[in-house]
Enzyme design. Structure first.
Site, short mmCIF file in Angstrom:
data_model
loop_
_atom_site.label_atom_id
_atom_site.label_comp_id
_atom_site.label_asym_id
_atom_site.label_seq_id
_atom_site.Cartn_x
_atom_site.Cartn_y
_atom_site.Cartn_z
N GLU A 53 49.55 50.16 42.52
CA GLU A 53 50.05 49.27 41.48
C GLU A 53 51.26 49.86 40.79
O GLU A 53 51.40 51.07 40.69
CB GLU A 53 49.01 49.05 40.39
CG GLU A 53 47.60 49.02 40.85
CD GLU A 53 46.66 48.75 39.66
OE1 GLU A 53 45.56 49.31 39.67
OE2 GLU A 53 47.05 47.98 38.77
N ASP A 105 37.93 50.50 43.81
CA ASP A 105 38.79 49.87 42.82
C ASP A 105 39.28 50.90 41.79
O ASP A 105 38.48 51.65 41.24
CB ASP A 105 37.97 48.76 42.14
CG ASP A 105 38.82 47.83 41.30
OD1 ASP A 105 40.04 47.82 41.47
OD2 ASP A 105 38.22 47.09 40.48
N ASN A 160 36.14 40.82 37.26
CA ASN A 160 35.07 41.73 36.87
C ASN A 160 34.47 41.36 35.51
O ASN A 160 33.27 41.14 35.41
CB ASN A 160 35.59 43.19 36.86
CG ASN A 160 34.47 44.21 36.76
OD1 ASN A 160 33.30 43.86 36.68
ND2 ASN A 160 34.81 45.49 36.74
N THR A 161 35.31 41.25 34.49
CA THR A 161 34.78 41.04 33.14
C THR A 161 33.90 39.80 33.05
O THR A 161 32.85 39.81 32.39
CB THR A 161 35.93 40.94 32.12
OG1 THR A 161 36.84 42.01 32.37
CG2 THR A 161 35.41 41.05 30.70
N SER A 166 34.65 50.51 40.77
CA SER A 166 35.53 51.42 40.05
C SER A 166 34.90 52.82 40.13
O SER A 166 33.77 52.96 40.60
CB SER A 166 35.64 50.98 38.59
OG SER A 166 34.38 51.16 37.96
N HIS A 190 45.20 41.50 39.62
CA HIS A 190 44.15 42.13 38.81
C HIS A 190 44.10 41.42 37.46
O HIS A 190 45.04 40.75 37.07
CB HIS A 190 44.48 43.61 38.59
CG HIS A 190 44.28 44.44 39.81
ND1 HIS A 190 43.31 45.40 39.88
CD2 HIS A 190 44.92 44.45 40.99
CE1 HIS A 190 43.37 45.97 41.08
NE2 HIS A 190 44.34 45.42 41.78
N GLY A 191 43.00 41.66 36.74
CA GLY A 191 42.88 41.07 35.40
C GLY A 191 42.76 39.57 35.47
O GLY A 191 43.31 38.84 34.65
N GLY A 192 42.02 39.06 36.46
CA GLY A 192 41.90 37.62 36.64
C GLY A 192 40.98 36.95 35.62
O GLY A 192 41.15 35.78 35.32
#
Ligand code: ZN
Length: 294
Positions: A144, A86, A244-245, A54, A220-222
């Protein structure tokens, strides 16, 4: 070696997805690469992987440093590891990454109006194409439509205004007007880990958007999604999945424990080793799922 574009095409044909994992440091990079390499060795075929940065991660790691790292390992081991910018929010930051030799970029105009999002995305696509024309480098541009929240962190609830699903006709218009290579729709996932649980992925919508846009899709946000949501999404047309998280949480927990358990330890590589192993575990599990490796 095949290009990232070719690996994405191959993934789609096989009904699998490429894992995209963000890094903030060298430890994360080692862990992700080690996980991909281990699976490749045991499965007999290389498991391609994308390293994401990012804007914040990039300024911490160093743009040129990240390129050098990924490039060096790819060349040394002839391994399909790629670098993606990203969620970059301006033309200038996207351009800087293209100029620095990134394999792929994401222009994130989700907070803009549809028209403004098209405009900034088109500008990035045009620039990438002009560089390809001169250098022959294949550069993928992703954009997006639909706000799915932001920040790879732990959230109490779904952020306000996030999670409105992308309409297939809007997606079609957006892809046509911008000429992007990869499209990230809003299909139910939210950036970060949500304490109250995540909504389902709308697999029918994924399939519809894949068909109507004609370009590979990125989820995204997987982090924190159930396995079945991933497998359904991949079967419906998702070719890249972002995590990522989960990596950040694994790093954070392992590092805190390491420091707590060994208060007199001062050697960074000893303190950090458990954190590397924790990331590796997360990445390996996700790669197995995305690539249907038992
Ligand atoms: Zn994202």
């Amino acid at each position: 070696m095949k290009t990232l574009r070719e690996y994405i095409k191959e993934a789609e044909e096989k009904g699998v997805a490429i894992g995209h994992f963000n890094i903030s440091n060298l430890e994360g990079f080692h862990a992700i690469y080690q996980a991909a390499k281990n699976l490749s060795a045991s499965g007999g075929a290389n498991v391609p992987v994308i390293i994401g940065l990012s804007e914040g991660e990039e300024s911490f790691v160093g743009r040129t440093e990240a390129v050098a790292l990924v490039r060096a390992i790819r060349d040394r081991d002839n391994f399909p590891i790629f670098l993606n910018a990203d969620h970059h929010h301006s033309f200038d930051s996207v351009k800087a990454c293209i100029d620095a030799d990134f394999d792929a970029v994401i222009i994130d105009g989700t907070k803009l109006s549809f028209e403004e999002n098209v405009k900034i995305t088109k500008e990035c696509v045009d620039y990438a194409r002009s560089v390809t024309k001169i250098t022959g480098r294949d550069i993928l541009v992703e954009a997006e439509l639909g706000y799915i929240g932001e920040g790879s962190n732990i959230k109490e609830t779904i952020p306000e205004g996030a999670g409105i699903l992308t309409k297939p006709e809007d997606a079609k218009k957006f892809v046509e007007e911008t000429g992007i290579d990869l499209f990230a729709p809003s299909v139910g996932s939210i950036h970060g880990l949500i304490k109250t649980g995540k909504p389902h992925i709308n697999a029918e919508l994924v399939a519809e958007i894949r068909k109507i846009t004609g370009v590979p899709l990125v989820l995204h946000g997987g982090s924190g999604l159930r396995d079945v949501d991933f497998t359904n999404a991949i079967a419906s047309g998702i070719s890249i999945v972002h995590i990522n998280t989960e990596i950040r949480v694994a790093f954070d927990e392992a590092l805190k424990k390491s420091l707590f358990d060994n208060p007199s330890e001062t050697t960074p590589y000893k303190i950090l080793q458990p954190a590397v192993e924790a990331i590796e575990k997360v990445v390996e599990a996700r790669l197995k799922l995305f690539n249907r490796i038992k």
